[in-house]
Design a protein around this motif. Sequence first.
Motif, mmCIF file in Angstrom:
data_model
loop_
_atom_site.group_PDB
_atom_site.id
_atom_site.type_symbol
_atom_site.label_atom_id
_atom_site.label_comp_id
_atom_site.label_asym_id
_atom_site.label_seq_id
_atom_site.Cartn_x
_atom_site.Cartn_y
_atom_site.Cartn_z
ATOM 1 N N LEU A 127 0.705 -1.175 -0.086
ATOM 2 C CA LEU A 127 0.191 -0.069 -0.120
ATOM 3 C C LEU A 127 0.861 1.122 -0.068
ATOM 4 O O LEU A 127 1.958 1.547 0.649
ATOM 5 C CB LEU A 127 -0.994 0.131 1.168
ATOM 6 N N HIS A 128 0.607 2.164 -0.918
ATOM 7 C CA HIS A 128 1.291 3.351 -0.965
ATOM 8 C C HIS A 128 0.633 4.683 -0.531
ATOM 9 O O HIS A 128 -0.620 4.822 -1.065
ATOM 10 C CB HIS A 128 1.756 3.648 -2.648
ATOM 11 N N LYS A 129 1.228 5.550 0.179
ATOM 12 C CA LYS A 129 0.419 6.919 0.497
ATOM 13 C C LYS A 129 0.846 7.781 -0.560
ATOM 14 O O LYS A 129 2.168 8.053 -0.806
ATOM 15 C CB LYS A 129 1.043 7.178 1.968
ATOM 16 N N ARG A 130 -0.029 8.431 -1.194
ATOM 17 C CA ARG A 130 0.345 9.468 -2.070
ATOM 18 C C ARG A 130 -0.514 10.667 -1.816
ATOM 19 O O ARG A 130 -1.691 10.665 -1.275
ATOM 20 C CB ARG A 130 -0.504 8.746 -3.553
ATOM 21 N N GLY A 131 0.142 11.799 -2.084
ATOM 22 C CA GLY A 131 -0.527 13.080 -1.351
ATOM 23 C C GLY A 131 0.228 14.071 -2.097
ATOM 24 O O GLY A 131 1.415 13.971 -2.673
ATOM 25 N N ARG A 132 -0.392 15.492 -1.581
ATOM 26 C CA ARG A 132 0.181 16.519 -1.759
ATOM 27 C C ARG A 132 0.331 17.547 -0.831
ATOM 28 O O ARG A 132 -0.435 17.251 0.152
ATOM 29 C CB ARG A 132 -0.524 17.169 -3.064
ATOM 30 N N MET A 133 1.403 18.522 -0.923
ATOM 31 C CA MET A 133 1.457 19.237 0.509
ATOM 32 C C MET A 133 0.666 20.759 0.105
ATOM 33 O O MET A 133 0.846 21.132 -1.203
ATOM 34 C CB MET A 133 2.917 19.655 0.834
ATOM 35 N N ARG A 175 -3.428 10.248 -10.236
ATOM 36 C CA ARG A 175 -2.472 10.086 -11.466
ATOM 37 C C ARG A 175 -1.598 9.078 -10.785
ATOM 38 O O ARG A 175 -1.266 7.875 -11.370
ATOM 39 C CB ARG A 175 -1.813 11.369 -11.964
ATOM 40 N N MET A 176 -1.296 9.354 -9.545
ATOM 41 C CA MET A 176 -0.234 8.523 -8.957
ATOM 42 C C MET A 176 -0.882 7.099 -8.570
ATOM 43 O O MET A 176 -0.201 6.172 -8.744
ATOM 44 C CB MET A 176 0.229 9.207 -7.672
ATOM 45 N N HIS A 177 -1.865 6.895 -8.003
ATOM 46 C CA HIS A 177 -2.587 5.658 -7.750
ATOM 47 C C HIS A 177 -2.811 5.112 -8.993
ATOM 48 O O HIS A 177 -2.495 3.718 -9.354
ATOM 49 C CB HIS A 177 -3.930 5.672 -7.329
ATOM 50 N N LEU A 178 -2.964 5.495 -10.394
ATOM 51 C CA LEU A 178 -3.301 5.044 -11.464
ATOM 52 C C LEU A 178 -1.672 4.321 -11.934
ATOM 53 O O LEU A 178 -1.642 3.227 -12.403
ATOM 54 C CB LEU A 178 -3.689 6.004 -12.508
ATOM 55 N N GLU A 179 -0.844 5.159 -11.615
ATOM 56 C CA GLU A 179 0.698 4.873 -12.068
ATOM 57 C C GLU A 179 1.001 3.463 -11.193
ATOM 58 O O GLU A 179 1.562 2.504 -11.687
ATOM 59 C CB GLU A 179 1.667 5.780 -11.687
ATOM 60 N N ASP A 180 0.550 3.356 -9.959
ATOM 61 C CA ASP A 180 0.520 2.078 -9.103
ATOM 62 C C ASP A 180 -0.171 1.180 -9.579
ATOM 63 O O ASP A 180 0.309 -0.213 -9.739
ATOM 64 C CB ASP A 180 0.286 2.259 -7.598
ATOM 65 N N ILE A 186 -1.082 0.438 -12.928
ATOM 66 C CA ILE A 186 -0.345 0.106 -14.016
ATOM 67 C C ILE A 186 0.914 -0.575 -13.930
ATOM 68 O O ILE A 186 1.245 -1.731 -14.361
ATOM 69 C CB ILE A 186 -0.137 1.282 -14.906
ATOM 70 N N ASP A 187 1.739 -0.155 -12.899
ATOM 71 C CA ASP A 187 2.942 -0.982 -12.458
ATOM 72 C C ASP A 187 2.604 -2.607 -11.904
ATOM 73 O O ASP A 187 3.286 -3.470 -12.296
ATOM 74 C CB ASP A 187 3.611 -0.383 -11.190
ATOM 75 N N VAL A 188 1.521 -2.624 -11.303
ATOM 76 C CA VAL A 188 1.095 -4.042 -10.741
ATOM 77 C C VAL A 188 0.599 -4.758 -12.032
ATOM 78 O O VAL A 188 0.699 -5.935 -12.034
ATOM 79 C CB VAL A 188 -0.155 -3.936 -9.803
ATOM 80 N N LEU A 189 -0.184 -4.196 -12.919
ATOM 81 C CA LEU A 189 -0.832 -4.951 -13.976
ATOM 82 C C LEU A 189 0.485 -5.339 -15.143
ATOM 83 O O LEU A 189 0.577 -6.575 -15.352
ATOM 84 C CB LEU A 189 -1.564 -4.090 -15.016
ATOM 85 N N LEU A 190 1.519 -4.511 -14.941
ATOM 86 C CA LEU A 190 2.604 -5.027 -15.915
ATOM 87 C C LEU A 190 3.893 -5.861 -15.157
ATOM 88 O O LEU A 190 4.005 -7.039 -15.663
ATOM 89 C CB LEU A 190 3.447 -3.658 -16.312
ATOM 90 N N ASN A 191 3.921 -5.498 -13.951
ATOM 91 C CA ASN A 191 5.149 -6.407 -13.110
ATOM 92 C C ASN A 191 4.475 -7.378 -11.952
ATOM 93 O O ASN A 191 5.409 -7.803 -11.445
ATOM 94 C CB ASN A 191 6.066 -5.413 -12.414
ATOM 95 N N GLY A 192 3.295 -7.272 -11.873
ATOM 96 C CA GLY A 192 2.678 -8.095 -10.614
ATOM 97 C C GLY A 192 2.721 -7.439 -9.317
ATOM 98 O O GLY A 192 3.249 -6.342 -9.282
ATOM 99 N N ASP A 193 2.331 -8.204 -8.486
ATOM 100 C CA ASP A 193 2.090 -7.426 -7.084
ATOM 101 C C ASP A 193 3.222 -8.060 -6.172
ATOM 102 O O ASP A 193 2.872 -8.221 -4.942
ATOM 103 C CB ASP A 193 0.680 -7.654 -6.397
ATOM 104 N N GLY A 194 4.292 -8.870 -6.589
ATOM 105 C CA GLY A 194 5.128 -9.390 -5.800
ATOM 106 C C GLY A 194 5.181 -10.909 -5.428
ATOM 107 O O GLY A 194 5.778 -11.384 -4.827
#
Length: 344
Positions: A148-154, A183-188, A190-198
Amino acid sequence: MSYRFDNLKLEKGMYNEAGRTFTQVLEREDPSEQYKGTALEGLDAYQRQLKRFDIKVKGAGSDAVEKFFSTSQSAVLFPEYIARSVRQGMEEADLLPHITAAVTRFDGMDYRSIASVPTDDQKALRRVEEGAEIPQTQVKTQDNLVKLHKRGRMLVASYEAIRYQKLDLFSVTLRQIGAHINRMHLEDAIDVLLNGDGNGNPAQEFTVGDGTIGGSAGTLTYDELVDFWAQFEPYEMNTLLVSGDMMRQMLKMDEFQNPLTGLNFQGTGKLATPLGATLLRTSALESGKLIGLDKRYALEMVQGSDVLVEYDKLIDRQLERAAITSISGFAKLFTEAAKVLKLQ
């Protein structure tokens, strides 16, 4: 007529109840059900509080930011206004609902998804003779945790700088923050779709001209899309995530210039491919690549938290640096439900 929301005491602690959002706390104290048949029907508990303090957050007659701080109680509503505006920005042009099969809400950072990996023999729907053993499908938890990734802005601004800004205009900035977080969640995703979830489950990759997919490397025609579509049995390729350059090549194909396809696009703004898949363009995917998936089986979204804001700072007008965050992760469900096509 006196209503419950007129006398509700608002305080910071309402943001700090475990397992409940601010709005859920308000709803518990001031249920919306009791307003059925009244002029306030259709408003949630937070919106009734805005009405209580006569705060208009949108439209030509919207108030200035300082209206929230006219009383100590109305100031408690400001973090929720921030969160809702950011959430609205996240939901605008949000592609995640179009590529996720399920959304799991999980309070924590360590989550294990489930998986079923049948063999070819187990996939076959064989007849079960009388007294014979019924074929099994084994469902088990994955070996590795979903990240799980925390994504955000200040949010960086002084109260003096924004106090006179109209809330309608300030919401535009907040919605942009939400768009960046999404957008950052979407990148996450796409990364899992491409490379898997570990858990050793990256997507199978095909390259134009590799034998399985016909054509010449570096170019894309309708024939190659058909070859790619044929790799999804027993799943259905009902969604295509494409990079900008791949989108241009596809739209120039004769098959995509069918009058009915164009008419649907002009009338709805949604482009369905002649293969029946929904076409989604995103710059989060690198050039020369597209992802085909069966959205019903490919990806699970795990939400660790909704939009969180540093409510103490916002209520106390200490806006110099206030974090706005959201926690999410993604898990692969059925590996074969998502595949990748590369130009070269």
